[in-house]
Write a protein that holds these residues in place. Sequence first.
Motif, PDB file in Angstrom:
ATOM      1  N   GLU A 143       0.859  -1.188   0.000  1.00  0.00           N
ATOM      2  CA  GLU A 143       0.000   0.000   0.000  1.00  0.00           C
ATOM      3  C   GLU A 143       0.893   1.235   0.000  1.00  0.00           C
ATOM      4  O   GLU A 143       1.513   1.549   1.027  1.00  0.00           O
ATOM      5  N   SER A 148       2.527   0.426   3.994  1.00  0.00           N
ATOM      6  CA  SER A 148       2.324  -0.820   4.713  1.00  0.00           C
ATOM      7  C   SER A 148       2.084  -1.943   3.707  1.00  0.00           C
ATOM      8  O   SER A 148       1.847  -1.684   2.535  1.00  0.00           O
ATOM      9  N   ILE A 150       0.016  -5.751   3.058  1.00  0.00           N
ATOM     10  CA  ILE A 150      -1.072  -6.631   3.479  1.00  0.00           C
ATOM     11  C   ILE A 150      -0.695  -8.032   3.047  1.00  0.00           C
ATOM     12  O   ILE A 150      -0.451  -8.283   1.865  1.00  0.00           O
ATOM     13  N   ASP A 152      -1.758 -11.960   2.915  1.00  0.00           N
ATOM     14  CA  ASP A 152      -2.947 -12.809   2.954  1.00  0.00           C
ATOM     15  C   ASP A 152      -2.491 -14.263   3.035  1.00  0.00           C
ATOM     16  O   ASP A 152      -2.297 -14.927   2.032  1.00  0.00           O
ATOM     17  N   ARG A 156      -6.027 -11.870   6.764  1.00  0.00           N
ATOM     18  CA  ARG A 156      -5.357 -10.622   6.379  1.00  0.00           C
ATOM     19  C   ARG A 156      -4.562 -10.071   7.554  1.00  0.00           C
ATOM     20  O   ARG A 156      -5.040 -10.026   8.672  1.00  0.00           O
ATOM     21  N   THR A 158      -1.705  -6.779   8.453  1.00  0.00           N
ATOM     22  CA  THR A 158      -1.087  -5.558   7.976  1.00  0.00           C
ATOM     23  C   THR A 158       0.186  -5.289   8.761  1.00  0.00           C
ATOM     24  O   THR A 158       0.196  -5.367   9.983  1.00  0.00           O
ATOM     25  N   SER A 193       3.565  -7.694  13.566  1.00  0.00           N
ATOM     26  CA  SER A 193       2.241  -7.474  12.986  1.00  0.00           C
ATOM     27  C   SER A 193       1.372  -6.693  13.959  1.00  0.00           C
ATOM     28  O   SER A 193       1.547  -6.764  15.165  1.00  0.00           O
TER      29      SER A 193
END
Length: 194
Positions: A143, A148, A150, A152, A156, A158, A193
Amino acid sequence: MKESKRERYIRFLLILSCLFVVVIGYVLSSPEETEDAPLMSAQVLKQQDKNQNAVVAVSKNSGNRPILVIYEVEKEREYHFSALHSVALKEQIQEMKINADGDGLWVRIGQERWVLFSNELEVQKNKGEPSFTHSTRQSFQYEETSKSVIIDDGHRMTLDLSGKVKPLEIHRLSANGSLWLIVYKDDVVLAKSR
């Protein structure tokens, strides 16, 4: 004293030849930058849990020489990277994979040659190419606005990268998914995390 056409021609020819030599010298002395230049890479050999520290293999360049290093990430010493084993190589490391039984690391050197290293970085006899391997690299989305990623991996997650550029690789460092190894072009960092 007046310059003849022949003298003027020789003077310009000498000036042009000197400029040509200078340009050729500059081009040949500048370092070559290839887009295919191997970057830093990593694999997690052992994940961290309550009883043991994580062990990671990192390929990087030291000066102009490619090296492969096995680090222990010491939780008790505030996640200090302690080098356990290292080996300097003659050719660039293109890719790394973990042997399926967890004992050893396959490294692709150059374009075609695969070499099997033990967890102590001793070269093992092998049959040419890896057949059963796996990688600890996680797929992720970067992002740009929030700096940041993400991840998966079933759910999820971040990770805030606090102003860094887009990472090359992300690896789960802890068994419970709370600690991650982030690989950049010339650096390896840890992230927790949220």
